[in-house]
Design a protein around this motif. Sequence first.
Motif, PDB file in Angstrom:
ATOM      1  N   VAL A 242       0.864  -1.191   0.000  1.00 42.52           N
ATOM      2  CA  VAL A 242       0.000   0.000   0.000  1.00 42.52           C
ATOM      3  C   VAL A 242       0.896   1.234   0.000  1.00 42.52           C
ATOM      4  O   VAL A 242       1.659   1.459   0.945  1.00 42.52           O
ATOM      5  CB  VAL A 242      -0.932   0.034   1.237  1.00 42.52           C
ATOM      6  N   ALA A 243       0.808   2.017  -1.071  1.00 42.42           N
ATOM      7  CA  ALA A 243       1.659   3.210  -1.201  1.00 42.42           C
ATOM      8  C   ALA A 243       0.867   4.420  -0.743  1.00 42.42           C
ATOM      9  O   ALA A 243       0.124   5.017  -1.512  1.00 42.42           O
ATOM     10  CB  ALA A 243       2.111   3.378  -2.651  1.00 42.42           C
ATOM     11  N   CYS A 244       1.030   4.728   0.531  1.00 39.69           N
ATOM     12  CA  CYS A 244       0.273   5.833   1.103  1.00 39.69           C
ATOM     13  C   CYS A 244       1.155   7.079   1.249  1.00 39.69           C
ATOM     14  O   CYS A 244       0.665   8.171   1.535  1.00 39.69           O
ATOM     15  CB  CYS A 244      -0.254   5.389   2.468  1.00 39.69           C
TER      16      CYS A 244
ATOM     17  N   ASN B   5      12.432  11.621  -9.094  1.00 36.79           N
ATOM     18  CA  ASN B   5      12.637  10.485  -8.191  1.00 36.79           C
ATOM     19  C   ASN B   5      12.061   9.222  -8.815  1.00 36.79           C
ATOM     20  O   ASN B   5      11.152   9.298  -9.659  1.00 36.79           O
ATOM     21  CB  ASN B   5      11.919  10.754  -6.861  1.00 36.79           C
ATOM     22  N   PRO B   6      12.528   8.047  -8.392  1.00 35.97           N
ATOM     23  CA  PRO B   6      11.898   6.811  -8.881  1.00 35.97           C
ATOM     24  C   PRO B   6      10.453   6.755  -8.403  1.00 35.97           C
ATOM     25  O   PRO B   6      10.132   7.246  -7.318  1.00 35.97           O
ATOM     26  CB  PRO B   6      12.736   5.704  -8.231  1.00 35.97           C
ATOM     27  N   ASP B   7       9.574   6.180  -9.217  1.00 34.51           N
ATOM     28  CA  ASP B   7       8.177   6.009  -8.803  1.00 34.51           C
ATOM     29  C   ASP B   7       8.097   4.678  -8.048  1.00 34.51           C
ATOM     30  O   ASP B   7       8.173   3.599  -8.637  1.00 34.51           O
ATOM     31  CB  ASP B   7       7.255   6.012 -10.021  1.00 34.51           C
ATOM     32  N   ILE B   8       7.964   4.771  -6.728  1.00 40.75           N
ATOM     33  CA  ILE B   8       8.084   3.583  -5.875  1.00 40.75           C
ATOM     34  C   ILE B   8       6.987   2.572  -6.181  1.00 40.75           C
ATOM     35  O   ILE B   8       7.246   1.393  -6.441  1.00 40.75           O
ATOM     36  CB  ILE B   8       8.041   4.000  -4.381  1.00 40.75           C
ATOM     37  N   VAL B   9       5.745   3.045  -6.172  1.00 40.11           N
ATOM     38  CA  VAL B   9       4.631   2.103  -6.349  1.00 40.11           C
ATOM     39  C   VAL B   9       4.656   1.491  -7.751  1.00 40.11           C
ATOM     40  O   VAL B   9       4.370   0.295  -7.919  1.00 40.11           O
ATOM     41  CB  VAL B   9       3.277   2.779  -6.005  1.00 40.11           C
TER      42      VAL B   9
ATOM     43  N   GLY C 102      -2.473   2.025  -4.615  1.00 35.80           N
ATOM     44  CA  GLY C 102      -1.910   3.380  -4.606  1.00 35.80           C
ATOM     45  C   GLY C 102      -2.918   4.377  -4.078  1.00 35.80           C
ATOM     46  O   GLY C 102      -4.094   4.049  -3.857  1.00 35.80           O
ATOM     47  N   PHE C 103      -2.457   5.577  -3.875  1.00 31.64           N
ATOM     48  CA  PHE C 103      -3.325   6.686  -3.461  1.00 31.64           C
ATOM     49  C   PHE C 103      -3.255   7.776  -4.506  1.00 31.64           C
ATOM     50  O   PHE C 103      -2.210   7.959  -5.147  1.00 31.64           O
ATOM     51  CB  PHE C 103      -2.882   7.252  -2.106  1.00 31.64           C
ATOM     52  N   ALA C 104      -4.343   8.467  -4.703  1.00 29.57           N
ATOM     53  CA  ALA C 104      -4.337   9.617  -5.601  1.00 29.57           C
ATOM     54  C   ALA C 104      -4.956  10.787  -4.860  1.00 29.57           C
ATOM     55  O   ALA C 104      -6.143  10.771  -4.545  1.00 29.57           O
ATOM     56  CB  ALA C 104      -5.128   9.298  -6.864  1.00 29.57           C
ATOM     57  N   ALA C 105      -4.118  11.761  -4.532  1.00 23.83           N
ATOM     58  CA  ALA C 105      -4.617  12.981  -3.880  1.00 23.83           C
ATOM     59  C   ALA C 105      -4.785  14.017  -4.984  1.00 23.83           C
ATOM     60  O   ALA C 105      -3.804  14.441  -5.597  1.00 23.83           O
ATOM     61  CB  ALA C 105      -3.603  13.449  -2.847  1.00 23.83           C
ATOM     62  N   GLU C 106      -6.012  14.364  -5.261  1.00 21.34           N
ATOM     63  CA  GLU C 106      -6.285  15.249  -6.394  1.00 21.34           C
ATOM     64  C   GLU C 106      -7.077  16.464  -5.939  1.00 21.34           C
ATOM     65  O   GLU C 106      -7.751  16.431  -4.907  1.00 21.34           O
ATOM     66  CB  GLU C 106      -7.106  14.490  -7.475  1.00 21.34           C
ATOM     67  N   THR C 107      -7.006  17.507  -6.740  1.00 20.32           N
ATOM     68  CA  THR C 107      -7.806  18.698  -6.424  1.00 20.32           C
ATOM     69  C   THR C 107      -8.932  18.887  -7.439  1.00 20.32           C
ATOM     70  O   THR C 107      -9.811  19.719  -7.249  1.00 20.32           O
ATOM     71  CB  THR C 107      -6.919  19.965  -6.429  1.00 20.32           C
TER      72      THR C 107
ATOM     73  N   VAL D  32       5.233  10.943  -1.722  1.00 21.47           N
ATOM     74  CA  VAL D  32       6.647  10.930  -2.131  1.00 21.47           C
ATOM     75  C   VAL D  32       6.937  12.182  -2.965  1.00 21.47           C
ATOM     76  O   VAL D  32       6.157  12.527  -3.858  1.00 21.47           O
ATOM     77  CB  VAL D  32       6.928   9.667  -2.983  1.00 21.47           C
ATOM     78  N   ALA D  33       8.059  12.830  -2.682  1.00 24.13           N
ATOM     79  CA  ALA D  33       8.448  13.984  -3.513  1.00 24.13           C
ATOM     80  C   ALA D  33       8.745  13.475  -4.918  1.00 24.13           C
ATOM     81  O   ALA D  33       9.521  12.529  -5.092  1.00 24.13           O
ATOM     82  CB  ALA D  33       9.675  14.651  -2.914  1.00 24.13           C
ATOM     83  N   ASP D  34       8.113  14.068  -5.909  1.00 22.79           N
ATOM     84  CA  ASP D  34       8.318  13.602  -7.284  1.00 22.79           C
ATOM     85  C   ASP D  34       9.730  13.915  -7.784  1.00 22.79           C
ATOM     86  O   ASP D  34      10.246  13.224  -8.653  1.00 22.79           O
ATOM     87  CB  ASP D  34       7.287  14.253  -8.215  1.00 22.79           C
ATOM     88  N   TYR D  35      10.320  14.979  -7.218  1.00 21.71           N
ATOM     89  CA  TYR D  35      11.661  15.394  -7.661  1.00 21.71           C
ATOM     90  C   TYR D  35      12.601  15.565  -6.479  1.00 21.71           C
ATOM     91  O   TYR D  35      12.154  15.867  -5.372  1.00 21.71           O
ATOM     92  CB  TYR D  35      11.571  16.724  -8.422  1.00 21.71           C
TER      93      TYR D  35
ATOM     94  N   ASP E 189      -6.464   6.995 -14.361  1.00 24.86           N
ATOM     95  CA  ASP E 189      -5.262   7.111 -15.191  1.00 24.86           C
ATOM     96  C   ASP E 189      -4.049   6.556 -14.433  1.00 24.86           C
ATOM     97  O   ASP E 189      -3.260   5.778 -14.968  1.00 24.86           O
ATOM     98  CB  ASP E 189      -5.059   8.583 -15.560  1.00 24.86           C
ATOM     99  N   LYS E 190      -3.931   6.917 -13.134  1.00 24.53           N
ATOM    100  CA  LYS E 190      -2.808   6.423 -12.314  1.00 24.53           C
ATOM    101  C   LYS E 190      -2.890   4.911 -12.114  1.00 24.53           C
ATOM    102  O   LYS E 190      -1.878   4.222 -12.119  1.00 24.53           O
ATOM    103  CB  LYS E 190      -2.789   7.118 -10.948  1.00 24.53           C
ATOM    104  N   LEU E 191      -4.123   4.425 -11.909  1.00 28.90           N
ATOM    105  CA  LEU E 191      -4.339   2.984 -11.718  1.00 28.90           C
ATOM    106  C   LEU E 191      -3.741   2.201 -12.886  1.00 28.90           C
ATOM    107  O   LEU E 191      -2.995   1.233 -12.693  1.00 28.90           O
ATOM    108  CB  LEU E 191      -5.854   2.716 -11.606  1.00 28.90           C
TER     109      LEU E 191
END
Length: 402
Positions: free
Chosen positions: A272-274, A306-310, A324-329, A277-280, A338-340
């Motif tokens: 579970v990737a909660c 950064n590497p995409d861990i999940v 995975g988690f998607a925090a969106e606005t 993570v900093a993308d850069y 799309d992330k799935l």
Amino acid sequence: MQILQGKNIVLGITGGIAAYKMPELVRRLIDQGANVRVVMTDSAKAFITPLTLQAVSGNSVSDTLLDTEAERAMGHIELAKWADLLLIAPASANTIANIAHGLASDLLGTLVLATNATIAAAPAMNQQMWHAEVTQENIQKLANRNIHIWGPAQGEQACGDVGFGRLIEVPEIVEHVCSLYQEKNLANQHWVITAGPTREAIDPVRYISNHSSGKMGYAIAQAAVNAGAKVTLISGPVNLSKPASVDLINVTSAEQMHQQAMIHANGADVFVACAAVADYRVAEIATQKIKKTADNQQMQINLVKNPDIVADVAAQKNKPFTVGFAAETQDVEQYALDKLKRKNLDLIAANNVALSGQGFNSDKNALTVFSTSSQQEIILMNKSDVAKKLVTIIAEQMDEKV
Ligand code: CTP
């Protein structure tokens, strides 16, 4: 059915300021169906009255060993036999020391020796007393005798000190008690969970990070453990105490989190990737503190991805069931789906972080959980309840996949 239905709990209250929280604990245990009888040490009575505990528990309070009246009502041996659980909260340094040395000098110490019940202690004391070598030795002795130790938590103390020694919160104690009696349907499963933010160093004193508190990931770890799983929690820097019975691996940067995730997720059942993570990360971390100069009105920092861990976990040959988690606005569903697909996930838990009072740094959350063929809502509630529901959904979806 309530999870503590018919369970007999003896609550042993010892001397400490946190004793004032015990009427609330008694209430919450009774809400879950438990029968509660309270035992108090002499020092506990300096902080809260037996009458209060008698009123909330609906039972007379036992406070002395050698009282003929009390022994006639329910003798100490009878009380020891009645209990399914002997819960000592708050557990003072003195009581912990007495128990460690097998003293039967008061009613509570006698009960500990005379009972076959499960025993748990939630310590509360000044941080210096908690860290004292002898207290730590005593705690170890209790743990070696299979006494559950819940807490203490970190934070500001009644005496003004800051550190480990606070009683864990009442809902957390109730959670631990319930977990003792919860069905362990995840037994034999290994779950690996990432949580919290990552920190990407700029120089020896500065970093790039985000507002993730880690609360959601820690709650998922606790819920999975409570359901019987072996849990490895890979955590960025957070201000939370370690969930009971979880293997905690502390990391700082995304690269460290990636390295640990690749090691531990290999062969795991669920990932579970909660973590947020900093993308850069900073391309070149300065070895010395960067100094401002009088003529520099702007400065640039070069970032690299950064590497995409999940995604890397999900790309493994024998990948675990990956969430995975998607925090969106905005456009939550579209971005989540799309992330799935893009990250080859089995499930994605999406939340709208633009809504106030939920998600980032909040105690509450609401999620929509998507697979490629299904969608389930978890309405706004405490993160620990959201975590329980999410763990159930993951377990069900795994069963469907098999
Ligand atoms: N994640 C990860 N490693 C990263 C970045 C993200 O494991 N380097 C995981 C997060 O833990 C989360 C999921 O990927 O489970 C979604 O994170 P997010 O940052 O929203 O995904 P991105 O693909 O970076 O999408 P965005 O375009 O929103 O930045």
